[in-house]
Write an enzyme that holds these catalytic residues in place. Structure first.
Site: not given
Ligand code: FMN
Length: 457
Positions: A159, A220, A266
């Site tokens: 992941n 991914e 945020d």
């Molecule tokens: C710039 C950016 C910052 C992010 N910061 C966080 C974060 O601090 N914590 C978090 O859990 N997700 C954060 N996300 C969202 C995760 O990358 C997103 O939840 C992820 O695509 C989830 O994928 P998954 O369900 O496969 O884990 C962020 C996304 C972006 C684009």
């Protein structure tokens, strides 16, 4: 194309801003980058050690150029990569391991240099070497904002996702890990801590792929590799593989120790509150010889685009299940997360309403959506508003859903600790009503002339 390749491309296209004056990562650099939001900015002389790039992904055209497609082909390109991931090649060695720093400074944390408020001093060990930004005077610590965390889930495999990291010492950070997502579920299963590799300084396809939430079990990095070849290399101290062209890789473990994380700005441009979050211990840092550190300004365009743009293909696919969708846009005014507009080819009376319901399925955090006919240009907010003004009747075309699962980022939603956020949702069907004569609803335009011929004498 690696981050370096992108920087070269942006330089050739004359969109790269290069700053040679010395800038401090403590408050100053973030202010300058914010003033230049929308442009990639390379800070060559940063107090500390490494140059810093900010804003690499702050406009759609940069992604399009990096992927070698026109801007209107971005959505299908992302949709295609999401549907057809390709396993990346594993290579023997990678530039991200030109320098290997084992056993980063174990001196007691928090590091005085990081807590002094006077900016980072180069101690020559651990995270203290990196030009990690302090963004706002109210920030509790410097934050790594463009780190892409790679973990392995025993049931679903790799992941990859973003996690903002609050730096609390030369080898410790506190990570914001959203509950119920990939990293969180794997961390809860790992009794002795979860091995993690955090890559900083990534290609645009890796940044995009890390922002996506494909179905569980879909890699991914396979999605990134489907956009552009993304070879991987084995980490030095954890059993994980990382993009070989990363600038920095922080290897370590997500422990079960919790600490305060935040408050931090945020996506919504409001302050996210303090939560107890997992501490990550960093055991090894690898990097390129002359590495470039990457930062991303919270709440600014790059953050917004990376959050919202990868949701466009999932909304597009969901609407296409129920009617023909032509285009989808997550709009920047809606924090690039909570609002979308979609255009459809209406073939049945209920298509507008069905598209609204499908859009909410395609992006679970979506709060408001406007559906228009395909003669409307979604990229022109005035045109979308015009469609609402001329084609929409609230008592006929408004769809409201109460008490729905919503986004943790929406300050106006109902947040109960440990429970999924609840919110109301609204869809506006601004398509021409069924059976109406289209002629009455079409925009009448003047015939075009070359006005230059009428100017002057
Ligand atoms: C710039 C950016 C910052 C992010 N910061 C966080 C974060 O601090 N914590 C978090 O859990 N997700 C954060 N996300 C969202 C995760 O990358 C997103 O939840 C992820 O695509 C989830 O994928 P998954 O369900 O496969 O884990 C962020 C996304 C972006 C684009």
């Amino acid at each position: 194309m690696s981050l370096r390749g992108f920087i070269e491309q942006a330089r050739r296209a004359r969109v790269l801003v290069e700053i040679h004056r010395e800038v401090s990562p403590h408050l100053e650099l973030a202010r300058v980058a914010a003033a230049l939001d929308g442009r990639p900015v390379l800070f060559h002389r940063v107090t500390g050690k490494f140059p810093v790039i900010v804003g690499a992904g702050s406009a759609r055209e940069y992604y399009a150029r990096a992927l070698g497609v026109s801007a209107d082909r971005l959505l299908p390109t992302l949709a295609n990569a999401l549907e057809h991931p390709r396993p990346p090649e594993i290579v023997e060695s990678g530039v991200c391991q030109e320098i290997v720093e084992h056993g980063v400074d174990p001196s007691p944390s928090p590091s005085p240099s990081l807590r002094s408020g006077s900016g980072l001093r180069l101690l020559g060990a651990g995270l203290d070497c990196l030009p990690i930004l302090t963004h706002l005077p109210t920030d509790p610590a410097p934050y790594i904002t463009a780190g892409v965390a790679i973990i392995h889930d025993p049931d679903y495999g790799r992941n990859v996702s973003f996690h903002r990291l609050m730096v609390t010492g030369p080898r410790t950070v506190v990570a914001r890990i959203v509950e119920g997502r990939g990293t969180d579920t794997a961390w809860r299963k790992a009794q002795d801590g979860l091995p993690v590799a955090i890559c900083v300084g990534n290609s645009l396809p890796v940044l995009l792929a890390a922002s996506m939430s494909p179905p569980k079990g879909v890699d991914e990095l396979g999605i990134a590799n489907a956009m552009q070849p993304t070879p991987l290399v084995q980490c030095k101290t954890v059993d994980l593989q990382v993009p070989a062209e990363s600038e920095f890789v922080l290897e370590g473990h997500i422990t079960h120790q919790l600490a305060d994380e935040g408050p931090f700005l945020d996506l919504t441009e409001t302050m996210d509150f303090v939560r107890q979050q997992p501490v990550i211990e960093i055991d090894c840092i690898t990097r390129r010889q002359a590495a470039i550190y990457q930062a991303l300004l919270p709440g600014k365009l790059e953050h917004k685009l990376l959050m919202g743009m990868p949701k466009e293909p999932t909304i597009f696919a969901a609407i296409n299940e129920v009617c023909e969708c032509r285009d989808v846009l997550i709009t920047p005014g809606g924090t690039s997360w909570l609002h979308a507009v979609a255009s459809i080819v209406k073939r049945r009376p209920e298509d507008g309403r069905r598209a609204i319901e499908a859009a909410f399925k395609g992006h679970g955090s979506l709060k408001h959506v406007v559906v228009v006919d395909d003669d409307i240009n979604l990229h022109d907010p005035a045109e979308v508003e015009w469609a609402i003004a001329t084609r929409f009747q609230a008592d006929r075309d408004l769809v409201v859903f109460s008490d729905q699962p919503g986004s943790s980022l929406d300050p106006s939603a109902t947040h109960v600790p440990g429970q999924k956020t609840r919110t109301a949702k609204m869809g506006l069907d601004a398509t021409i009503s069924w059976g109406a004569s289209h002629k009455e609803y079409e925009k009448v335009r003047y015939e075009q002339v070359d006005a230059n011929q009428y100017l002057g004498n």
